[in-house]
Design a protein around this motif. Structure first.
Motif, PDB file in Angstrom:
ATOM      1  N   PHE A  67      -3.766  10.917   5.408  1.00 21.07           N
ATOM      2  CA  PHE A  67      -3.300   9.948   6.394  1.00 21.07           C
ATOM      3  C   PHE A  67      -3.910   8.566   6.185  1.00 21.07           C
ATOM      4  O   PHE A  67      -3.970   7.757   7.100  1.00 21.07           O
ATOM      5  N   ASN A  68      -4.369   8.302   4.971  1.00 16.29           N
ATOM      6  CA  ASN A  68      -4.925   6.997   4.640  1.00 16.29           C
ATOM      7  C   ASN A  68      -3.946   6.205   3.800  1.00 16.29           C
ATOM      8  O   ASN A  68      -3.042   6.765   3.180  1.00 16.29           O
ATOM      9  N   LEU A  69      -4.168   4.896   3.746  1.00 21.80           N
ATOM     10  CA  LEU A  69      -3.381   4.033   2.877  1.00 21.80           C
ATOM     11  C   LEU A  69      -4.153   3.772   1.596  1.00 21.80           C
ATOM     12  O   LEU A  69      -5.363   3.535   1.633  1.00 21.80           O
ATOM     13  N   GLU A  70      -3.466   3.826   0.484  1.00 20.55           N
ATOM     14  CA  GLU A  70      -4.050   3.499  -0.807  1.00 20.55           C
ATOM     15  C   GLU A  70      -3.575   2.094  -1.172  1.00 20.55           C
ATOM     16  O   GLU A  70      -2.385   1.852  -1.321  1.00 20.55           O
ATOM     17  N   PHE A  71      -4.509   1.179  -1.263  1.00 18.54           N
ATOM     18  CA  PHE A  71      -4.190  -0.207  -1.580  1.00 18.54           C
ATOM     19  C   PHE A  71      -3.647  -0.304  -3.006  1.00 18.54           C
ATOM     20  O   PHE A  71      -4.239   0.236  -3.926  1.00 18.54           O
ATOM     21  N   LEU A  72      -2.511  -0.967  -3.185  1.00 18.96           N
ATOM     22  CA  LEU A  72      -1.905  -1.072  -4.506  1.00 18.96           C
ATOM     23  C   LEU A  72      -1.882  -2.482  -5.073  1.00 18.96           C
ATOM     24  O   LEU A  72      -2.343  -2.707  -6.180  1.00 18.96           O
ATOM     25  N   HIS A  73      -1.302  -3.416  -4.329  1.00 14.80           N
ATOM     26  CA  HIS A  73      -1.105  -4.763  -4.877  1.00 14.80           C
ATOM     27  C   HIS A  73      -1.461  -5.844  -3.861  1.00 14.80           C
ATOM     28  O   HIS A  73      -1.014  -5.796  -2.721  1.00 14.80           O
ATOM     29  N   ASP A  74      -2.235  -6.803  -4.319  1.00 12.70           N
ATOM     30  CA  ASP A  74      -2.544  -7.997  -3.534  1.00 12.70           C
ATOM     31  C   ASP A  74      -1.393  -8.968  -3.756  1.00 12.70           C
ATOM     32  O   ASP A  74      -1.151  -9.412  -4.883  1.00 12.70           O
ATOM     33  N   LEU A  75      -0.658  -9.299  -2.701  1.00 16.83           N
ATOM     34  CA  LEU A  75       0.516 -10.160  -2.819  1.00 16.83           C
ATOM     35  C   LEU A  75       0.301 -11.545  -2.227  1.00 16.83           C
ATOM     36  O   LEU A  75       1.256 -12.282  -2.002  1.00 16.83           O
ATOM     37  N   ARG A  76      -0.935 -11.918  -2.000  1.00 15.69           N
ATOM     38  CA  ARG A  76      -1.188 -13.213  -1.373  1.00 15.69           C
ATOM     39  C   ARG A  76      -0.715 -14.382  -2.225  1.00 15.69           C
ATOM     40  O   ARG A  76      -0.491 -15.462  -1.714  1.00 15.69           O
ATOM     41  N   ASP A  77      -0.534 -14.180  -3.534  1.00 18.62           N
ATOM     42  CA  ASP A  77      -0.040 -15.242  -4.414  1.00 18.62           C
ATOM     43  C   ASP A  77       1.477 -15.232  -4.554  1.00 18.62           C
ATOM     44  O   ASP A  77       2.040 -16.082  -5.226  1.00 18.62           O
ATOM     45  N   ALA A  78       2.154 -14.281  -3.935  1.00 17.37           N
ATOM     46  CA  ALA A  78       3.609 -14.177  -4.044  1.00 17.37           C
ATOM     47  C   ALA A  78       4.286 -15.153  -3.084  1.00 17.37           C
ATOM     48  O   ALA A  78       3.669 -15.672  -2.153  1.00 17.37           O
ATOM     49  N   ALA A  79       5.569 -15.382  -3.319  1.00 20.93           N
ATOM     50  CA  ALA A  79       6.354 -16.299  -2.490  1.00 20.93           C
ATOM     51  C   ALA A  79       6.521 -15.754  -1.075  1.00 20.93           C
ATOM     52  O   ALA A  79       6.525 -14.546  -0.860  1.00 20.93           O
ATOM     53  N   GLN A  80       6.678 -16.661  -0.146  1.00 19.54           N
ATOM     54  CA  GLN A  80       6.957 -16.271   1.231  1.00 19.54           C
ATOM     55  C   GLN A  80       8.387 -15.774   1.340  1.00 19.54           C
ATOM     56  O   GLN A  80       9.220 -16.073   0.490  1.00 19.54           O
ATOM     57  N   LEU A  81       8.657 -14.998   2.380  1.00 16.11           N
ATOM     58  CA  LEU A  81       9.965 -14.368   2.550  1.00 16.11           C
ATOM     59  C   LEU A  81      10.566 -14.705   3.900  1.00 16.11           C
ATOM     60  O   LEU A  81       9.841 -14.918   4.875  1.00 16.11           O
ATOM     61  N   ILE A  82      11.891 -14.705   3.940  1.00 16.57           N
ATOM     62  CA  ILE A  82      12.630 -14.743   5.196  1.00 16.57           C
ATOM     63  C   ILE A  82      13.569 -13.545   5.152  1.00 16.57           C
ATOM     64  O   ILE A  82      14.465 -13.480   4.311  1.00 16.57           O
ATOM     65  N   LEU A  83      13.299 -12.576   6.039  1.00 14.19           N
ATOM     66  CA  LEU A  83      14.048 -11.321   6.058  1.00 14.19           C
ATOM     67  C   LEU A  83      14.465 -10.987   7.483  1.00 14.19           C
ATOM     68  O   LEU A  83      13.857 -11.480   8.445  1.00 14.19           O
ATOM     69  N   PRO A  84      15.473 -10.128   7.629  1.00 13.19           N
ATOM     70  CA  PRO A  84      15.888  -9.720   8.975  1.00 13.19           C
ATOM     71  C   PRO A  84      14.721  -9.113   9.753  1.00 13.19           C
ATOM     72  O   PRO A  84      13.950  -8.307   9.230  1.00 13.19           O
ATOM     73  N   THR A  85      14.600  -9.510  10.984  1.00 10.94           N
ATOM     74  CA  THR A  85      13.506  -9.056  11.838  1.00 10.94           C
ATOM     75  C   THR A  85      13.507  -7.551  12.030  1.00 10.94           C
ATOM     76  O   THR A  85      12.451  -6.935  12.136  1.00 10.94           O
ATOM     77  N   ALA A 131       0.855  -1.192   0.000  1.00  8.54           N
ATOM     78  CA  ALA A 131       0.000   0.000   0.000  1.00  8.54           C
ATOM     79  C   ALA A 131       0.887   1.237   0.000  1.00  8.54           C
ATOM     80  O   ALA A 131       2.065   1.164   0.351  1.00  8.54           O
ATOM     81  N   ARG A 132       0.313   2.348  -0.423  1.00 10.48           N
ATOM     82  CA  ARG A 132       1.030   3.623  -0.432  1.00 10.48           C
ATOM     83  C   ARG A 132       0.331   4.550   0.562  1.00 10.48           C
ATOM     84  O   ARG A 132      -0.892   4.620   0.601  1.00 10.48           O
ATOM     85  N   SER A 133       1.125   5.273   1.349  1.00 13.08           N
ATOM     86  CA  SER A 133       0.539   6.224   2.289  1.00 13.08           C
ATOM     87  C   SER A 133       0.249   7.535   1.576  1.00 13.08           C
ATOM     88  O   SER A 133       1.002   7.964   0.708  1.00 13.08           O
ATOM     89  N   ASN A 134      -0.845   8.132   1.951  1.00 11.05           N
ATOM     90  CA  ASN A 134      -1.253   9.420   1.404  1.00 11.05           C
ATOM     91  C   ASN A 134      -1.098  10.456   2.508  1.00 11.05           C
ATOM     92  O   ASN A 134      -1.907  10.510   3.425  1.00 11.05           O
ATOM     93  N   PRO A 135      -0.039  11.288   2.447  1.00 15.14           N
ATOM     94  CA  PRO A 135       0.222  12.230   3.542  1.00 15.14           C
ATOM     95  C   PRO A 135      -0.880  13.272   3.733  1.00 15.14           C
ATOM     96  O   PRO A 135      -1.028  13.810   4.823  1.00 15.14           O
ATOM     97  N   GLU A 136      -1.650  13.541   2.707  1.00 20.41           N
ATOM     98  CA  GLU A 136      -2.705  14.547   2.820  1.00 20.41           C
ATOM     99  C   GLU A 136      -3.891  14.038   3.625  1.00 20.41           C
ATOM    100  O   GLU A 136      -4.507  14.785   4.372  1.00 20.41           O
TER     101      GLU A 136
END
Length: 118
Positions: free
Chosen positions: A54-72, A47-52
């Motif tokens: 203070f809402n989030l604009e939904f951009l991409h549904d990633l539920r079909d994307a691969a899982q990740l392992i990233l630094p906590t 999602a992208r934040s809208n500073p004007e």
């Protein structure tokens, strides 16, 4: 929003977020790999934040994307005010919402850009 929780505070099934400029990757925690301080997550959306407004604009549904392992330390807990509209949009999309046709590519680009930033 700048306080990062310790590794102990993240729990499975919790929604977490990675912030990059005005973009936000939301993911569900699958597990914590304590020995290497990594977080195994299932991406949900970008999602992208809208500073004007203070809402989030939904951009991409990633539920079909691969899982990740990233630094906590990249993650923060997602706020309820972010998660509730996000979940609503994922399961009850509005007519004008954009759906990613290539979630894996979008996720890869977000992660690549994340590591390019100083």
């Amino acid at each position: 929003m700048t306080d990062k929780p310790s590794i102990v505070e993240f729990k499975t099934d919790r929604i977490v977020c990675i912030d990059r400029e005005n973009l936000h990757l939301f993911a569900e925690v699958i597990d914590i790999i304590q020995i290497s301080s990594r977080c195994w997550v299932k991406p949900l959306a970008i999602a992208r934040s809208n500073p004007e407004s203070f809402n989030l604009e939904f951009l991409h549904d990633l539920r079909d994307a691969a899982q990740l392992i990233l630094p906590t330390d990249l993650f923060r807990d997602a706020l309820d005010t972010e998660v509730l509209p996000l979940i609503s949009e994922l399961f009850y999309p509005t007519k004008d919402s954009i759906r990613s046709t290539n979630a894996q590519r979008v996720l890869y680009q977000f992660i690549a850009d994340l590591y390019r930033l100083p």
